[in-house]
Design a protein around this motif. Structure first.
Motif, PDB file in Angstrom:
ATOM      1  N   LEU A 138       1.136  -0.971  -0.020  1.00 21.34           N
ATOM      2  CA  LEU A 138      -0.058   0.157  -0.059  1.00 21.34           C
ATOM      3  C   LEU A 138       0.881   1.650   0.094  1.00 21.34           C
ATOM      4  O   LEU A 138       0.581   2.584  -0.094  1.00 21.34           O
ATOM      5  N   GLY A 139       2.059   1.195   0.168  1.00 22.20           N
ATOM      6  CA  GLY A 139       2.879   2.286  -0.313  1.00 22.20           C
ATOM      7  C   GLY A 139       3.477   3.158   0.667  1.00 22.20           C
ATOM      8  O   GLY A 139       3.995   3.934   0.442  1.00 22.20           O
ATOM      9  N   ILE A 140       3.464   2.099   2.197  1.00 22.69           N
ATOM     10  CA  ILE A 140       4.043   3.096   3.460  1.00 22.69           C
ATOM     11  C   ILE A 140       5.529   3.513   2.992  1.00 22.69           C
ATOM     12  O   ILE A 140       6.085   4.187   3.760  1.00 22.69           O
ATOM     13  N   THR A 141       5.815   1.919   3.728  1.00 19.85           N
ATOM     14  CA  THR A 141       7.059   1.839   3.066  1.00 19.85           C
ATOM     15  C   THR A 141       7.725   2.541   2.003  1.00 19.85           C
ATOM     16  O   THR A 141       9.432   3.277   2.158  1.00 19.85           O
ATOM     17  N   THR A 142       7.232   2.595   0.684  1.00 25.53           N
ATOM     18  CA  THR A 142       8.162   3.151  -0.195  1.00 25.53           C
ATOM     19  C   THR A 142       7.920   4.859   0.336  1.00 25.53           C
ATOM     20  O   THR A 142       9.037   5.836  -0.266  1.00 25.53           O
ATOM     21  N   ALA A 143       7.156   4.940   0.654  1.00 27.61           N
ATOM     22  CA  ALA A 143       6.813   6.573   0.960  1.00 27.61           C
ATOM     23  C   ALA A 143       7.988   7.196   2.042  1.00 27.61           C
ATOM     24  O   ALA A 143       8.926   7.880   1.761  1.00 27.61           O
ATOM     25  N   TYR A 144       8.624   6.038   3.250  1.00 32.52           N
ATOM     26  CA  TYR A 144      10.017   6.295   3.976  1.00 32.52           C
ATOM     27  C   TYR A 144      10.773   6.453   2.877  1.00 32.52           C
ATOM     28  O   TYR A 144      11.720   7.080   3.141  1.00 32.52           O
ATOM     29  N   LEU A 145      10.786   5.785   1.999  1.00 35.55           N
ATOM     30  CA  LEU A 145      12.078   5.148   1.222  1.00 35.55           C
ATOM     31  C   LEU A 145      12.229   6.878   0.057  1.00 35.55           C
ATOM     32  O   LEU A 145      12.858   7.628  -0.642  1.00 35.55           O
ATOM     33  N   ALA A 146      11.186   7.322  -0.049  1.00 36.39           N
ATOM     34  CA  ALA A 146      10.842   8.396  -0.556  1.00 36.39           C
ATOM     35  C   ALA A 146      11.391   9.639  -0.004  1.00 36.39           C
ATOM     36  O   ALA A 146      11.576  10.804  -1.197  1.00 36.39           O
ATOM     37  N   SER A 147      11.185  10.041   0.760  1.00 33.43           N
ATOM     38  CA  SER A 147      11.051  10.965   2.067  1.00 33.43           C
ATOM     39  C   SER A 147      12.287  11.120   2.283  1.00 33.43           C
ATOM     40  O   SER A 147      12.068  12.325   3.454  1.00 33.43           O
ATOM     41  N   ALA A 148      13.379  10.637   2.052  1.00 36.55           N
ATOM     42  CA  ALA A 148      14.678  11.348   2.409  1.00 36.55           C
ATOM     43  C   ALA A 148      15.326  13.069   1.772  1.00 36.55           C
ATOM     44  O   ALA A 148      14.513  13.431   0.408  1.00 36.55           O
ATOM     45  N   GLU A 149      15.711  13.322   2.378  1.00 40.40           N
ATOM     46  CA  GLU A 149      15.800  14.862   1.971  1.00 40.40           C
ATOM     47  C   GLU A 149      16.509  15.069   0.853  1.00 40.40           C
ATOM     48  O   GLU A 149      16.674  16.197   0.234  1.00 40.40           O
ATOM     49  N   ASN A 150      17.504  13.826   0.566  1.00 41.57           N
ATOM     50  CA  ASN A 150      18.033  14.062  -1.073  1.00 41.57           C
ATOM     51  C   ASN A 150      16.682  13.607  -2.244  1.00 41.57           C
ATOM     52  O   ASN A 150      17.279  13.889  -3.017  1.00 41.57           O
ATOM     53  N   ARG A 151      15.561  13.493  -1.902  1.00 43.49           N
ATOM     54  CA  ARG A 151      14.783  12.784  -2.094  1.00 43.49           C
ATOM     55  C   ARG A 151      15.043  11.922  -3.406  1.00 43.49           C
ATOM     56  O   ARG A 151      15.079  12.356  -4.902  1.00 43.49           O
ATOM     57  N   PRO A 152      15.282  10.915  -3.099  1.00 47.73           N
ATOM     58  CA  PRO A 152      15.965   9.420  -3.861  1.00 47.73           C
ATOM     59  C   PRO A 152      14.746   9.877  -4.556  1.00 47.73           C
ATOM     60  O   PRO A 152      13.398   9.748  -4.945  1.00 47.73           O
TER      61      PRO A 152
END
Length: 265
Positions: free
Chosen positions: A120-134
């Motif tokens: 459902l994208g929760i872990t994905t959201a964490y991965l994508a939320s780093a300050e360097n915006r990976p």
């Protein structure tokens, strides 16, 4: 998979045999730094509460959807008609580990991230939320689950995520052929030995000495423990860290001797 009782026994053994989670007695400077600045980073990043609010909404969502499953299947839900809150309760990675993945991406400044198993994208959201915006490429087998995940990304205003929908056996080779380097990969799409090892072997050519690969649920079943044991011994891997519910491997060339750590978390 192991029963809840079997898993509890394994966790108790892990708890009493793993290295101290404070870094005491760890002679590897790299691992000590990982423990101090990543594992034990207690800062309450603002994105934590934002993403957890979205998790809470999913845990309360009673809408039903039809789900295709290309993996080992849910251990709780056996029918194709599933309720979103049930999917959230059984498949979302706990915040402790999702937030750790966020810190890994952020601390090591990983820019190109691959996730196998969007859910459902929760872990994905964490991965994508780093300050360097990976830039996060995440793969999901089920069309309907991918739609829910995309809605969550829209709500969280995450424009640096692309969902690749379909069977991994078809989508992964195409993705890898068009991608140069994967800085971090999170393998959470199939909890069986042969597919897990196959995905790992496939992504190897897109990794470099600074890449990190995280395996989910390495003690979930006998098969997953066997796959983790094989992965640790792979000639390309120079360091592995077992946190019980996830395993992390590194490929740094300056580690001349293989090192394996089991650490409390």
């Amino acid at each position: 998979m192991y029963t809840s009782f079997q898993l509890a026994l394994k966790y108790i053994k892990y708890h009493f045999t793993a290295a101290n989670g404070k870094g005491h007695g760890i002679h590897s400077p790299f691992v000590f730094e990982f423990i101090k600045f990543v594992l034990n980073d207690k800062k309450k990043y603002s994105i934590y509460s934002t993403i957890e609010k979205q998790r809470a909404l999913l845990l309360a969502d009673e809408k039903g959807i039809d789900v295709e499953d290309f993996g080992a299947g849910s251990t709780v839900i056996k029918t194709k008609k599933r309720v979103i809150k049930d999917i959230a309760a059984s498949s979302l990675k706990p915040k402790k580990y999702s937030q750790l993945l966020f810190r890994i991406v952020q601390y090591y400044n990983k820019k190109n991230v691959l996730e196998l198993g969007t859910s459902l994208g929760i872990t994905t959201a964490y991965l994508a939320s780093a300050e360097n915006r990976p830039f996060v490429s995440t793969m999901e087998g089920s069309n309907r689950i991918a739609e829910v995940a995309q809605h969550n990304f829209n709500v969280l205003n995450l424009k640096n995520v692309v969902i690749i929908n379909g069977d991994f056996e078809k989508t992964l080779p195409i993705f890898l052929a068009s991608t140069k380097t994967i800085d971090l990969a999170f393998l959470d799409g199939n909890h069986r030995k042969i597919p897990t090892l196959a995905y790992f072997e496939q992504i190897l050519s897109n990794l470099n000495s600074e890449s990190i690969v995280v395996f989910d649920d390495i003690h979930w079943s006998k098969e997953m423990e066997e796959s983790w044991a094989i992965v640790k011994q792979h000639q390309a891997i120079t360091l592995s860290i077992d946190l019980f519910f996830i395993g992390i491997v590194f490929f740094k060339k300056d580690f001349k001797v293989k090192q394996h750590f089991t650490i409390k978390f």
